[in-house]
Write a protein that holds these residues in place. Structure first.
Motif, PDB file in Angstrom:
ATOM      1  N   SER A  54       0.830  -1.209   0.000  1.00  0.00           N
ATOM      2  CA  SER A  54       0.000   0.000   0.000  1.00  0.00           C
ATOM      3  C   SER A  54       0.863   1.257   0.000  1.00  0.00           C
ATOM      4  N   ALA A  55       1.906   1.250   0.809  1.00  0.00           N
ATOM      5  CA  ALA A  55       2.804   2.411   0.864  1.00  0.00           C
ATOM      6  C   ALA A  55       3.486   2.627  -0.482  1.00  0.00           C
ATOM      7  N   LEU A  56       3.934   1.557  -1.120  1.00  0.00           N
ATOM      8  CA  LEU A  56       4.609   1.687  -2.415  1.00  0.00           C
ATOM      9  C   LEU A  56       3.641   2.131  -3.516  1.00  0.00           C
ATOM     10  N   VAL A  57       2.411   1.655  -3.458  1.00  0.00           N
ATOM     11  CA  VAL A  57       1.399   2.093  -4.424  1.00  0.00           C
ATOM     12  C   VAL A  57       1.118   3.580  -4.249  1.00  0.00           C
ATOM     13  N   ALA A  71       1.602   6.308  -7.143  1.00  0.00           N
ATOM     14  CA  ALA A  71       0.451   7.102  -7.574  1.00  0.00           C
ATOM     15  C   ALA A  71       0.744   8.592  -7.462  1.00  0.00           C
ATOM     16  N   ALA A  72       1.425   8.993  -6.401  1.00  0.00           N
ATOM     17  CA  ALA A  72       1.774  10.406  -6.236  1.00  0.00           C
ATOM     18  C   ALA A  72       2.722  10.859  -7.340  1.00  0.00           C
ATOM     19  N   ALA A  73       3.679  10.037  -7.685  1.00  0.00           N
ATOM     20  CA  ALA A  73       4.610  10.384  -8.763  1.00  0.00           C
ATOM     21  C   ALA A  73       3.868  10.490 -10.094  1.00  0.00           C
ATOM     22  N   PHE A  74       2.967   9.566 -10.340  1.00  0.00           N
ATOM     23  CA  PHE A  74       2.202   9.593 -11.589  1.00  0.00           C
ATOM     24  C   PHE A  74       1.343  10.850 -11.663  1.00  0.00           C
ATOM     25  N   ARG A  75       0.654  11.198 -10.580  1.00  0.00           N
ATOM     26  CA  ARG A  75      -0.168  12.421 -10.557  1.00  0.00           C
ATOM     27  C   ARG A  75       0.677  13.658 -10.825  1.00  0.00           C
ATOM     28  N   VAL A 131       8.631  15.990  -9.420  1.00  0.00           N
ATOM     29  CA  VAL A 131       8.384  14.571  -9.149  1.00  0.00           C
ATOM     30  C   VAL A 131       9.369  14.058  -8.103  1.00  0.00           C
ATOM     31  N   THR A 132      10.611  14.481  -8.190  1.00  0.00           N
ATOM     32  CA  THR A 132      11.611  14.067  -7.200  1.00  0.00           C
ATOM     33  C   THR A 132      11.205  14.540  -5.802  1.00  0.00           C
ATOM     34  N   ALA A 155      10.130  12.126  -2.686  1.00  0.00           N
ATOM     35  CA  ALA A 155      10.787  12.214  -1.377  1.00  0.00           C
ATOM     36  C   ALA A 155       9.749  12.436  -0.278  1.00  0.00           C
ATOM     37  N   GLY A 156       8.801  13.316  -0.552  1.00  0.00           N
ATOM     38  CA  GLY A 156       7.750  13.576   0.430  1.00  0.00           C
ATOM     39  C   GLY A 156       6.890  12.355   0.684  1.00  0.00           C
ATOM     40  N   GLN A 157       6.540  11.639  -0.375  1.00  0.00           N
ATOM     41  CA  GLN A 157       5.717  10.438  -0.216  1.00  0.00           C
ATOM     42  C   GLN A 157       6.468   9.326   0.516  1.00  0.00           C
ATOM     43  N   TRP A 158       7.777   9.197   0.259  1.00  0.00           N
ATOM     44  CA  TRP A 158       8.581   8.215   1.002  1.00  0.00           C
ATOM     45  C   TRP A 158       8.561   8.543   2.493  1.00  0.00           C
ATOM     46  N   LEU A 159       8.684   9.831   2.822  1.00  0.00           N
ATOM     47  CA  LEU A 159       8.652  10.238   4.224  1.00  0.00           C
ATOM     48  C   LEU A 159       7.313   9.902   4.871  1.00  0.00           C
ATOM     49  N   LEU A 160       6.225  10.158   4.152  1.00  0.00           N
ATOM     50  CA  LEU A 160       4.905   9.864   4.715  1.00  0.00           C
ATOM     51  C   LEU A 160       4.644   8.365   4.793  1.00  0.00           C
ATOM     52  N   ALA A 161       5.257   7.591   3.905  1.00  0.00           N
ATOM     53  CA  ALA A 161       5.071   6.139   3.909  1.00  0.00           C
ATOM     54  C   ALA A 161       5.991   5.431   4.893  1.00  0.00           C
ATOM     55  N   LEU A 162       7.010   6.115   5.345  1.00  0.00           N
ATOM     56  CA  LEU A 162       8.018   5.489   6.206  1.00  0.00           C
ATOM     57  C   LEU A 162       7.435   4.818   7.457  1.00  0.00           C
TER      58      LEU A 162
END
Length: 178
Positions: free
Chosen positions: A34-37, A41-45, A60-61, A65-72
């Motif tokens: 779920s975290a990876l999806v 999805a955020a990168a695609f948007r 996108v970078t 980075a922001g999505q990785w932090l939130l998924a951590l």
């Protein structure tokens, strides 16, 4: 207490540990997936909204980075669940009071505390810096009642692991005497 009164609950615990280990794997895969999806999805948007060009790559970078932090926090909990799977495998094999299993319980509590630290303080603060740049606030604290419950649960699991480590050390000492 008779031998039957002791072994029956242990046999049930072994069966339950085997099932719990399977549930831990399924939950870890679901959390991590779920975290990876969400990250993808955020990168695609971001790419779709910005179109081609160097600016899009930078956006996108930053978004990744922001999505990785939130998924951590979810990824940390997924790793904790995989570690707990090893503990459940020991329990299913009847190895309840071992140093390895006890340390695994303690580490699970510590991992949950780390995940909550990232979920409540570290990830939101760093995400704010990434999204807002230099205008990001000094500290973004996101703490709700549910989070406090998970923090308390992590602390309790960690303490139980330490108690189990002490019990395992006593058992190992007694086994050496006998």
């Amino acid at each position: 207490m008779t031998s039957i009164e002791v072994t029956a609950p242990l046999a049930r615990a072994q069966k339950m540990a085997d099932t719990a280990g399977l549930i831990a794997i399924i939950a870890a895969i679901a959390l991590g997936g779920s975290a990876l999806v969400d990250i993808g999805a955020a990168a695609f948007r971001e790419l779709k909204a910005l179109g081609p060009g160097r600016e899009a790559l930078g956006a996108v970078t930053g978004s990744l980075a922001g999505q990785w932090l939130l998924a951590l926090p979810s990824l940390i909990i997924a790793l904790v669940l995989l570690d707990l799977r090893r503990v459940m495998a020991d329990y299913a094999a009847g190895r309840f009071f071992t140093r390895r299993a006890s340390a695994g319980v303690r580490k699970a509590g510590e991992g949950l505390l780390w995940a909550m630290a990232f979920a409540c303080i570290v990830s939101p603060t760093l995400y704010g810096f990434i999204v807002n740049g230099a205008r990001g606030g000094p500290l973004d604290l996101r703490l709700e009642a549910f989070d406090l419950g998970l923090i308390a649960l992590g602390a309790f699991i960690m303490v139980m692991g330490r108690a189990l480590e002490a019990a395992a050390a006593i058992k190992a000492e007694n086994d050496a005497i006998i």
